[in-house]
Design an enzyme around this catalytic site. Structure first.
Site, mmCIF file in Angstrom:
data_model
loop_
_atom_site.group_PDB
_atom_site.id
_atom_site.type_symbol
_atom_site.label_atom_id
_atom_site.label_comp_id
_atom_site.label_asym_id
_atom_site.label_seq_id
_atom_site.Cartn_x
_atom_site.Cartn_y
_atom_site.Cartn_z
ATOM 1 N N ARG A 42 0.943 -1.164 0.100
ATOM 2 C CA ARG A 42 0.014 0.068 -0.113
ATOM 3 C C ARG A 42 0.974 1.126 0.125
ATOM 4 O O ARG A 42 0.567 2.367 0.462
ATOM 5 C CB ARG A 42 -1.067 -0.057 1.156
ATOM 6 C CG ARG A 42 -0.376 0.017 2.504
ATOM 7 C CD ARG A 42 -1.218 -0.215 3.664
ATOM 8 N NE ARG A 42 -0.744 -0.607 4.791
ATOM 9 C CZ ARG A 42 -0.286 0.183 5.775
ATOM 10 N NH1 ARG A 42 -0.309 1.465 6.093
ATOM 11 N NH2 ARG A 42 0.248 -0.605 6.852
ATOM 12 N N HIS B 112 10.069 1.191 -3.206
ATOM 13 C CA HIS B 112 11.249 1.532 -3.151
ATOM 14 C C HIS B 112 12.390 0.423 -3.447
ATOM 15 O O HIS B 112 11.908 -0.562 -3.491
ATOM 16 C CB HIS B 112 11.723 2.656 -2.102
ATOM 17 C CG HIS B 112 10.981 4.052 -1.854
ATOM 18 N ND1 HIS B 112 10.769 4.567 -2.969
ATOM 19 C CD2 HIS B 112 9.772 4.326 -1.092
ATOM 20 C CE1 HIS B 112 9.851 5.693 -2.535
ATOM 21 N NE2 HIS B 112 9.451 5.321 -1.388
#
Ligand SMILES: [Zn+2]
Length: 378
Positions: free
Chosen positions: A190, A194
């Site tokens: 959610r 990265h």
């Protein structure tokens, strides 16, 4: 059209993929209408598609009790969270229409039973806290006082927010089978992805045939990154850094409950229905604030018998770029100290992005950073 067999994939939870879609029953407009909350609507749609197999409707008291007390359905199948419909009063008839937030009927429910429930007890058992500051507990405390149980027929499916990546379990299963995947790992997210999460999805992918990137697109907290921005980030990352034939991006229509450990089990079971044989569980999966211990969402899997869940959890540590290793790593694989690791707090990252600064490439892919910078500017 050739039909590809999905027999080699993991079986749905309970053995059969539920389908509770159907024709609009006659006279549905004349029935008593109940308007569902957005969380209840997302549960309803997931019942319709089989994402919540073996559930065929909202839970009755026996199911509810077994689930909150012992994380199993009366049939003996594991199940971690209630899927219930809250109402003010018992309906008069034996059938009701379920309406979306605009009041339009989308489903019919055969009334099975109406029962009282104890909100504090449900909160303590499912969320491990009765603190109203917890978003899942706050939602529970705001609910209507009775639960209405019964099987549903959904005749009007919810309009997906992202139709191009909206896929029911039957469709993800078909795609996996067409691609010849048998072992598939599901990744719940959610947040923008990265380097840390890119790394763990790729480590997982190294051991299986395919990766389902399955972002949750239902309700989240208002301070989470908006879903349209996230979807842009996922597309950008997958286009640039993942082999197209090994990864599928698809939307997971659930609403967040922030139930931490129990939600990790629930997420794993749902992904099994989508055809995933494996499921990534990171630290503090589905957690919020500091209500759960770092590893609680991993440890809870030990409360089930081996193979009882069938879907295999893959546990991961926090990962980072290590300057000495010259690669992504975790404390399980890197002996160096914090001074050699690229670490940025969530607050620091938000500060950089909103100032238009691209974080280091060791932290995030620049293409993803640029999507987020654009979003902060607009
Ligand atoms: Zn290192």
């Amino acid at each position: 059209m050739t039909v590809v067999s999905t027999d080699r994939l993991i079986a749905p939870h309970g053995g059969t993929l539920v389908d509770r879609t159907g024709e609009r029953p006659e006279g549905v407009d004349a029935l008593e209408h109940l308007t569902l909350t957005s969380r209840e609507l997302s549960d309803l749609d997931m019942i319709a598609s089989g994402a919540l197999s073996p559930l065929e409707g909202f839970m009755g008291r026996a199911e509810y009790e077994r689930v909150i007390e012992g994380m199993h359905l009366p049939s003996g199948l594991p199940w971690a969270l209630p899927v219930c419909l809250a109402v003010d009063t018992a309906p008069a008839g034996d059938q009701v229409a379920l309406a979306d937030e605009s009041g339009r009927p989308v489903a019919a429910l055969e009334v099975d039973e109406v029962y009282e429930y104890d909100k504090e007890r449900e909160a303590e058992l499912c969320f491990r806290t009765t603190d109203e500051a917890h978003p899942g507990v706050a939602r529970l405390y705001g609910q209507k006082p009775l639960y209405l149980a019964g099987r549903v027929i959904v005749f009007e499916r919810a309009q997906p927010g992202f139709p191009e990546i909206a896929r029911d379990p039957a469709e993800t299963r078909r795609i996996f089978a067409e691609r010849g995947w048998r072992r598939v790992v599901g990744f719940q997210t959610r947040n923008p992805i990265h380097r840390a999460h890119e790394y763990l999805t790729k480590v997982a992918l190294e051991t299986v045939d395919g990766l389902l990137v399955h972002p949750l697109v239902g309700d989240t907290k208002s301070d989470d990154v908006p879903v349209d921005v996230r979807v842009d980030c996922y597309r950008t990352l997958l286009d640039g850094y993942y082999p197209e034939n090994r990864v599928l991006l698809s939307a997971f229509p659930a609403a967040m409950r922030y139930a931490g450990p129990r939600e990790a089990i629930w997420h794993a079971i749902c992904r099994k229905n989508y055809g995933c044989s494996h499921f990534i569980v990171g630290r503090d999966h589905a957690g919020v604030g500091d209500y759960y211990g770092t590893y609680d969402a991993q440890l809870i899997f030990d409360e089930f018998e081996p193979h009882e869940l069938d879907v295999e959890p893959m546990f991961f540590e926090h990962t980072f770029w290590c300057n000495v290793c010259g690669s992504m790593a975790s404390t399980k694989s890197c002996p160096h100290g914090p001074e050699d690791r690229v670490f940025l707090s969530g607050t620091k990252v938000r500060e950089m992005l909103s100032a238009g600064d691209v974080p280091p490439v060791e932290f995030t892919r620049p293409e993803v950073a640029n999507v987020l910078i654009d979003a902060y500017r607009s």
